[in-house]
Design an enzyme around this catalytic site. Structure first.
Site, PDB file in Angstrom:
ATOM      1  CB  ALA A 111       8.320 -24.677  -3.916  1.00 49.72           C
ATOM      2  CD  GLU A 148       7.439 -19.569 -10.560  1.00 51.15           C
ATOM      3  OE1 GLU A 148       7.552 -20.361  -9.614  1.00 51.15           O
ATOM      4  OE2 GLU A 148       6.707 -18.572 -10.539  1.00 51.15           O
ATOM      5  CD  GLU A 169       3.724 -23.140  -9.967  1.00 49.54           C
ATOM      6  OE1 GLU A 169       3.287 -23.489 -11.090  1.00 49.54           O
ATOM      7  OE2 GLU A 169       4.909 -22.823  -9.776  1.00 49.54           O
ATOM      8  N   GLY A 172       8.576 -23.739  -9.342  1.00 49.68           N
ATOM      9  CA  GLY A 172       9.728 -22.879  -9.049  1.00 49.68           C
ATOM     10  C   GLY A 172      10.948 -23.276  -9.872  1.00 49.68           C
TER      11      GLY A 172
END
Ligand SMILES: NC(=O)c1ccc[n+]([C@@H]2O[C@H](COP(=O)([O-])OP(=O)(O)OC[C@H]3O[C@@H](n4cnc5c(N)ncnc54)[C@H](O)[C@@H]3O)[C@@H](O)[C@H]2O)c1
Length: 717
Positions: free
Chosen positions: A70, A121, A141, A118
C-alpha cells in the site's frame, strides 16, 4: 483493450482469456493508493460486463516488481481518520478485492517480482498463483506496527494452514519462491519469461475441468477446514513464542495471531470484519505511528543519499590506517561488502590482531551456514595487511583509525596525504577530535572529512560523515558512497565536539551521574532504562564503552560546552576511573565481569562498587521509575534539540535515525525528537522546567518554548 485506467488495464489475450495488468501511471513501482483501488474496482466491473471473458491473469506492468504494497504516504494520513471512516475505507478495499475473488471464472496471479503486503493480498484473492523464480511474496505489515488488513490474515491461513500463516505474518519476512511453493502459497515457480504462458495454461486447464477453481474459491470463503482447525493448537504454542520474539513493546505480531484465532471458525466475509476491527486498533496505536514514521524517515534518507552520491568519486580500493579494534572492523566490513582494502599499522602484532578479528567474524558466518568457505577465503584475500605505504598510490579512500591522539593523528594523516593521489579522499574515525582542527595542517583540507564508525563496526549500522569547515561536497559524497557500499547507514553532520551522537549521549550520562549523586542505585537505573527499551542501561553501557574512554570523551564535551557539560563535583564515573575500574576491558567497572560458557563476558553485581561510590553518592534511596526515565531522557532529548537548532544535523528524521542506528535508542519510541513529539512539546517543556534546577542540561531552549507555544511538532503533524 477492454478497459484502460490510470492504474489497471484489461487486455484480451487468447480465446477469451484476459490480462488484468497493474501498471501505475507515472510511478516506477506499483503500489495501492486510492486511485489504484478505484481503478481495480472499475477494471473488475469491466471484466464482469464482458461476457466473452472466461478467465483472468493478473499481472504487473513493472519489470521485476509486482506490487510493493500500500502507498504508505497516503495511508498515514488515512490512519489519522476517525475509526468509523477508517473502517469504511478498509471494508471498501475488501469489497473490491472480494469482487475480484468472486469473479465467476478462473483467475491466476502471475507474480513477476516482489508481491508484498497489499500486493500479496490481492494475489491471495486469485484462485492460483504462479511466481517468478526471481520474485518473492510476504506480508511485512507487522514491521509497521499493524497486521495485514485486506484479507491477509483471513486468506493465508485458509491457503497454507494456520501454523504456516502465523509464522509468516508474525515474522513479516519476504519469502523466497521455494519456501512459498513448499507450503502452497503459490502453485508453481517458473522462469520470468514463462510466467504469462504458465498463467494462461492454468486458466485453460481450469476451463477444461482439469482444475477445480470453484473449490479453490469456496475454500477461501469458508471457515478453516478440519485438519487446519486441528492445527488451532498451534495458537497456544506459537502465542508464547511470538510474544517473546516481539517483546513487550510490539503488539502487532501477537494481535495477528489473536485475529487469526478469533476468525478461524467464521466465513470469509465475517472474518474480514473481525480482521478489520483489529487492524484499526493497531493502525491507531502509538507503536504504529512511530514505526510508519520510521519507515518514512528511512525512505527520506535513502532519497537524500541518492542525491548526495551523485557527486561521489569512485570507491574501488580503500585503505585503513591502524589495525586495532576499529581498523580491524573497518577492514572486515569493507572487504566483506566487496571493496578491497589495505590495512596499515606500525606493528606486525597490530596487523595480526586485525586479521584475526576479521577471520573470527568470517568463521562465525561459515559455521552458521551463512557463507561458504570459498567466499571466506575471497574476503580475507581482499584485506591486504601492510607496514608500508608502497601500495597507496591508487587508493580512493583512506580511513584513519589510529590511537585517539591529536598529534599522532595529524602526523599520520599528513604522511598518508603525501602517499596518495590528489583525487584520493582522507577520512578520520576520531570520536572526539575536531575535523576542522585535524584538517589544519593538511595540503588538501577539502579532501578530508570525518567517518565515525561505532563499535563493533560489523554490527552497528551508523556512520557519521562529518563535514569540516573546508570539506568539499564531493569529499562528503565519496565517503557517503563508501559507507553505503559497506552496507552502513551514513548520516552527514557538521563538525562540533562529540559530533551528533556522542554530543547527545554524554548529557544522558550526565543525567545518570546526577541520579547516582542524589542517591540512586545504578542497578535500579540500569533496570529502569532497559525496561524503557534501551539494549543496556547507562552503567552497563559505560562499562562496555570503557570508563577511561568515557572519561576522556566527557572531558572533551565539557571543554566544548562548558555552560552545561562541565561540573564541579566528582561523579560515579570519576570514581570508577580513579580506581582503575575501566569496565569490561579490565573485567571490573560498575559491574564485575566473568566469562560465561561461550567465553563471553557476563556481568555480575559487585558490592565493592557500592562501597567506592559511597564517597560521591548521597544517602541511597529508591526513585520512582518515571523520575529515573525523565532525569535520564530529558538531557538526551534537549541536546538533540540543540544539535538540530545549531545545524549540526539537517533534519529531525536524520537526528532520530542516527540515535536509532548508533546507540540503540529504543526503536518503538522512534528517536529523541519523536519521543518529544509523542509526549507533546508543551508537556515536555513543562517537565524539563521541573528538573531545570539540577543542571542547565535540562533547560529547554527558547526556540523549543516557542514551538511549544505555537503548537508545533518536530514531524510537523
Ligand atoms: N573503540 C571504540 O569504541 C571506538 C569507536 C569509535 C571510534 N573510535 C576511534 O577509532 C580510533 C581507533 O580506536 P581503536 O579503539 O581501534 O584503537 P586501538 O588502540 O585498538 O588501535 C589503534 C591501532 O593504531 C595503530 N597505530 C598507532 N599509530 C599508528 C600509526 N602511526 N600508523 C598506523 N597505525 C598506528 C596501533 O598499533 C593500533 O593497532 C580512535 O580514534 C578512536 O577514538 C573508537
Amino acid at each position: 483493450m477492454i478497459y484502460q485506467g490510470k492504474a489497471f488495464k484489461v487486455l484480451a489475450l487468447e480465446s477469451g482469456i484476459a490480462e488484468l495488468r497493474f501498471d501505475l501511471e507515472g510511478e516506477s513501482v506499483n503500489k495501492f493508493n486510492r486511485l489504484a483501488i478505484e481503478d481495480l474496482d472499475a477494471a473488475v466491473q469491466a471484466i464482469k460486463a464482458d461476457s466473452s471473458i472466461k478467465g483472468v491473469v493478473l499481472t504487473s506492468g513493472k519489470e521485476g516488481i509486482f506490487v510493493v504494497g500500500a502507498d504508505i504516504m497516503e495511508f498515514t494520513s488515512t490512519f489519522r481518520q476517525e475509526e468509523g471512516e477508517l473502517m469504511e475505507m478498509v471494508m471498501g478495499v475488501n469489497r473490491v478485492f472480494t469482487s475480484f475473488e468472486d469473479l465467476d471464472m478462473p483467475t491466476v496471479a502471475a507474480i513477476n517480482g516482489s508481491a508484498l503486503g497489499g500486493g500479496f493480498e490481492i494475489c491471495l484473492c486469485a484462485d492460483y498463483r504462479v511466481l517468478s523464480n526471481q520474485g518473492g511474496v510476504g506480508l511485512p505489515e507487522v514491521k509497521l506496527g499493524i497486521y495485514p488488513g485486506w484479507g491477509g490474515t483471513v486468506r493465508l491461513p485458509r491457503l497454507i494452514g494456520a501454523d504456516n500463516a502465523v509464522e509468516w505474518i508474525a515474522a513479516g519476512r519476504e519469502q523466497k519462491p521455494e519456501a512459498a511453493l513448499k507450503v502452497g502459497a503459490v502453485d508453481a515457480v517458473v522462469a520470468p519469461e514463462k510466467l504469462l504462458e504458465s498463467g494462461v495454461a492454468i486458466i485453460k486447464r481450469a476451463l477444461a475441468g482439469e482444475l477445480d477453481f470453484n473449490a479453490r474459491k469456496e475454500e477461501k470463503r469458508s471457515p478453516l477446514k478440519l485438519p487446519m482447525l486441528e492445527s488451532l493448537m498451534v495458537f497456544e504454542t506459537t502465542m508464547a513464542v511470538v510474544k517473546q520474539q516481539a517483546g513487550p513493546h510490539m503488539p502487532a505480531p501477537v494481535a495477528s495471531v489473536k485475529a487469526i484465532k478469533k476468525h478461524a471458525e467464521l466465513t470469509r466475509d465475517e472474518a474480514l470484519k473481525v480482521e478489520a476491527e483489529g487492524f484499526i486498533k493497531l493502525a491507531k496505536s502509538p507503536e504504529s505511528d512511530v514505526l510508519v514514521g520510521l519507515f518514512l524517515n528511512d525512505q527520506m534518507l535513502k532519497k537524500k543519499i541518492k542525491t548526495i552520491t551523485k557527486k561521489a568519486g569512485k570507491v574501488e580500493k580503500a585503505a585503513v590506517l591502524g589495525a586495532g579494534i576499529m581498523g580491524g572492523g573497518i577492514a572486515y566490513q569493507s572487504a566483506y561488502k566487496g571493496t578491497p582494502i589495505l590495512m596499515k599499522d606500525i606493528a606486525q602484532d597490530g596487523l595480526n590482531l586485525g586479521l584475526n578479528e576479521a577471520s573470527k567474524l568470517l568463521s562465525k558466518r561459515v559455521a552458521r551456514g551463512r557463507m561458504d568457505p570459498l567466499k571466506m577465503g575471497e574476503v580475507l584475500n581482499h584485506i591486504v595487511p601492510t607496514l608500508s605505504y608502497s601500495e597507496f598510490g591508487d587508493v580512493d579512500v583512506v580511513v584513519e583509525a589510529v590511537v585517539e591522539n591529536v598529534k599522532v593523528k595529524k602526523a599520520v594523516l599528513a604522511e598518508a596525504e603525501d602517499q596518495v593521489s590528489e583525487e584520493a579522499v582522507l577520512a578520520s574515525n576520531t570520536s572526539t577530535i575536531s575535523i576542522t582542527e585535524l584538517a589544519k595542517d593538511l595540503k588538501r583540507p577539502e579532501k578530508f572529512c570525518g567517518m565515525h564508525f561505532f563499535n563493533p563496526v560489523h554490527a552497528m549500522p551508523l556512520v557519521e560523515v562529518i563535514r569540516g569547515e573546508k570539506t568539499s561536497e564531493e569529499t562528503v559524497a565519496t565517503v557517503v558512497q563508501y559507507a553505503k557500499k559497506m552496507g552502513k547507514v551514513p548520516i552527514v553532520v557538521n563538525d562540533c565536539p562529540g559530533f551528533l551522537v556522542n554530543r547527545v549521549l554524554f548529557p544522558y550520562f550526565g543525567g545518570f551521574a546526577s541520579l547516582v549523586k542524589d542517591g540512586a542505585d545504578f542497578q535500579q537505573v540500569d533496570k529502569v532504562m532497559e525496561k524503557f527499551g534501551w539494549p543496556m542501561g547507562p552503567a552497563y553501557l559505560l562499562d562496555v564503552v570503557g570508563i577511561d574512554t568515557g572519561c576522556h570523551a566527557e572531558q572533551v564535551m565539557a571543554d566544548g560546552f562548558p555552560d552545561r557539560m562541565s561540573r564541579d563535583w566528582k561523579s560515579a564515573i570519576d570514581v570508577m576511573f580513579e580506581n582503575g575500574r575501566y569496565g569490561q576491558k579490565t573485567n571490573v567497572g560498575f559491574y564485575k565481569y566473568e566469562q560465561d560458557k561461550k567465553g563471553k563476558p557476563k556481568k555480575v553485581a559487585d558490592e565493592a562498587s557500592y562501597e567506592l561510590l559511597a564517597e560521591v553518592s548521597g544517602e541511597r534511596r529508591e526513585f520512582e521509575t518515571q523520575e529515573i526515565i525523565d532525569r535520564m531522557m530529558i538531557p538526551l532529548c534537549m541536546e538533540t534539540v540543540r544539535t538540530l537548532e545549531d545545524g549540526i544535523v539537517d533534519t529531525a528524521a536524520e537526528a532520530d535515525l542516527a540515535l536509532l542506528n548508533g546507540i540503540g535508542f529504543p526503536i518503538f519510541r522512534g528517536g529523541a525528537l519523536k519521543y518529544i513529539d509523542s509526549i507533546g512539546l508543551d508537556k515536555f517543556v513543562e517537565l524539563a522546567d521541573q528538573y531545570a534546577h539540577i543542571s542547565p542540561l535540562y533547560q529547554p531552549t527558547e526556540k523549543l518554548r516557542e514551538m511549544a507555544r505555537e503548537g508545533k511538532t518536530f514531524y510537523g503533524a
